[in-house]
Motif scaffolding. Structure first.
Motif, PDB file in Angstrom:
ATOM      1  N   GLY A   1       4.057   1.541   2.483  1.00  0.00           N
ATOM      2  CA  GLY A   1       5.190   1.811   1.626  1.00  0.00           C
ATOM      3  C   GLY A   1       6.372   0.923   1.992  1.00  0.00           C
TER       4      GLY A   1
ATOM      5  N   PRO B   1       0.829  -1.217   0.000  1.00  0.00           N
ATOM      6  CA  PRO B   1       0.000   0.000   0.000  1.00  0.00           C
ATOM      7  C   PRO B   1       0.860   1.261   0.000  1.00  0.00           C
ATOM      8  N   GLU B   2       0.286   2.352  -0.514  1.00  0.00           N
ATOM      9  CA  GLU B   2       0.996   3.625  -0.544  1.00  0.00           C
ATOM     10  C   GLU B   2       1.283   4.114   0.871  1.00  0.00           C
ATOM     11  N   SER B   3       2.419   4.810   0.988  1.00  0.00           N
ATOM     12  CA  SER B   3       2.825   5.362   2.286  1.00  0.00           C
ATOM     13  C   SER B   3       1.786   6.352   2.789  1.00  0.00           C
ATOM     14  N   GLN B   4       1.497   6.272   4.097  1.00  0.00           N
ATOM     15  CA  GLN B   4       0.524   7.167   4.713  1.00  0.00           C
ATOM     16  C   GLN B   4       1.157   7.837   5.930  1.00  0.00           C
TER      17      GLN B   4
ATOM     18  N   SER C   1       5.591   7.722   8.941  1.00  0.00           N
ATOM     19  CA  SER C   1       4.592   7.198   8.018  1.00  0.00           C
ATOM     20  C   SER C   1       4.455   5.692   8.183  1.00  0.00           C
TER      21      SER C   1
END
Length: 503
Positions: free
Chosen positions: A245, A217-220, A242
């Motif tokens: 990622g 999943p994309e970094s948050q 974060s």
């Protein structure tokens, strides 16, 4: 003073100490026993609990990669442990290895670290076991009074009677002897591995491919206000904290590392192994390989059964089967988890008592604790003392949030052991080594770097707590251990590096 702080104990003297009747442990373990011990303690809280936590909060389906990263770090350390355990087959694991290579103060520090690691690990797992048992009793219609239940999330006075009772029963088993412990462990491990295989085989039929999208999943960004919970490396270099990622995978690896704690406990049983030169490397490396394969398989299956964002944090494997409409499997998994955590508790307690025993035999802790039982040949005094203390701690304290302390303690031990292998190769090239770590010094250097990297991915507050414990240990060393050690009293001759070429 510096010369006394780094005085080393001869390997030959350490081995002679194991032959004194009053301080000698019974040699009864085989390579199979050691492998079973390793699998028994490694497969536990990590695979049954942490899989859901790190998938949901840190890595998504890439939690499988996090297990691979953690497994590689452990494998590098395992090769170093295997050389030491076959060369210095004495109770105490990293503590004993450090005393022979780095000196007394480093040995004390690592021994103090291991006492915290194993004690806290035992208490954390006992509390987790209590939760599973309470859940099973509730399903059967029996409810424990709140005052006698788990302290996690509870308010007011209470005592977790199940967690404390488990620790006390296991203390009694360990006093009775290692062979009995090994037999009990073998039975329980067979049940536990069977449950894990059922999860892998049965769960593979319920995998939905879309649950793997995205695999990483994309970094948050982490919400503001949680700086001390952010990985230390991010705070050091100014990165915004974060999750997910690529960095999320490393953060997850530093957390699921708790799931691998155990193979180093195998090294604490070196003195009780019939043929440690041959069997210790087999037990250490074999148990690690088996568990890494199972961990990766389970994490792939469970994140395929249920989307990572919907996974349960407390019981991800069981709840994933519930979500697919198969509650019968959920009950079986809960039973397997409860049974499995029993051996985790016992072997962590075993490891701590052996380290404590070795330190007392060297005089760094009171010698009163260095005597074995005349009949069972077990270190019954430290076993009883530590068992009672841990039972009280597990009963009164919610410890789940402190699991990272166990991780940082183990990683620190890995760093010390890897350095010790290089040092002992140079100072004692004459020692017979049944197993030799390959590519020295490069592999130990990589092991140190990998362990430090995972340590830096742990929360900053974990480093603060760990630093406080280490500072307390240094104070105890200078107030008591430095003047009471057998080397300080001249009972053992300090080791000196041999003259001549040490290459």
């Amino acid at each position: 003073m510096s010369s006394t702080l780094f005085r080393t104990k001869k390997v030959e003297q350490s081995i002679r100490d194991t032959e004194e009747p009053e301080h000698a442990l019974r040699k009864s373990l085989s390579a199979l026993d050691l492998t079973v011990f390793g699998v028994g303690v490694i497969i536990g809280t990590g695979i049954f609990v942490l899989t859901g936590t790190v998938a949901k909060n840190n890595a998504g389906p890439a939690v499988a990669l996090a297990f691979v990263v953690a497994g590689v770090v452990c494998a590098l350390a395992a090769l170093c442990y295997a050389e030491f355990a076959s060369t210095v087959p004495v109770a105490g694991s990293a503590y004993t290895f450090s005393y022979a290579s780095l000196g007394e103060l480093p040995a004390w520090i690592i021994g103090w670290d291991l006492v915290l690691e194993f004690a806290l690990g035992t208490a954390v797992v006992a509390v987790g076991w209590s939760g599973y048992i309470a859940s099973l009793l509730s399903n059967a219609g029996w409810e424990l009074p709140a005052v006698l239940g788990s302290r996690d999330g509870a308010t007011g006075f209470g005592f977790d009677i199940l967690a404390a009772a488990l620790v006390l029963v296991l203390t009694f088993v360990l006093v009775l002897g290692m062979k009995l412990s090994a037999r009990i462990t073998s039975i329980v491990v067979a049940i536990k591995v069977a449950v894990v295989l059922i999860v892998i085989i049965a769960g593979s039929f319920f995998i939905t491919g879309s649950n793997y999208d995205p695999f990483i999943p994309e970094s948050q960004p982490v919400p503001a206000g949680g700086d001390l919970r952010a990985p230390l490396i991010q705070l050091m270099v100014g990165w915004a904290p974060s999750n997910f990622g690529v960095m999320g995978i490393f953060t997850a690896a530093s957390v699921v590392f708790f799931a691998f704690i155990g193979f180093d406990v195998v090294a604490t049983a070196a003195e009780e192994t019939r043929n440690p030169q041959r069997d210790m490397p087999r037990g250490i490396l074999g148990s690690l390989l088996i568990c890494t394969i199972l961990y990766v398989a389970v994490s792939i299956v469970v994140t395929g059964m249920q989307h990572y964002s919907e996974l349960s944090v407390t019981a991800p494997l069981a709840d994933a089967f519930k979500a697919t409409g198969h509650p019968w499997y959920a009950g079986l998994i809960s039973f397997g988890a409860a049974v499995g955590l029993t051996t985790v508790c016992m072997i962590l307690l075993l490891g701590q008592t052996r380290v404590f025993f070795a330190m007392s035999r060297d005089g760094l802790l009171p010698r009163f604790f260095s005597y074995v039982h005349p009949r069972f040949k077990t270190p019954y005094r430290p076993t009883i003392l530590l068992g009672v203390i841990i039972a009280i701690v597990a009963g009164f304290t919610p410890l789940s949030e402190l699991a990272e302390l166990v991780n940082i303690g183990t990683l620190f031990a890995f760093v010390v052991v890897a350095i010790g292998v290089v040092v002992l190769r140079r100072t004692r090239p004459d020692l017979p080594r049944a197993f030799r770590t390959p590519w020295v010094p490069w592999l130990p250097i990589i092991s140190v770097a990998a362990s430090l990297w995972l340590m830096l991915n742990l929360p900053a507050e974990t480093w603060i707590r760990f630093g406080g414990w280490m500072l307390l240990g240094v104070v105890v060393y200078f107030l008591y251990s430095r003047t009471h050690s057998r080397l300080a009293r001249g009972e053992d001759e300090p080791a000196t590096p041999p003259t001549g070429d040490t290459q």
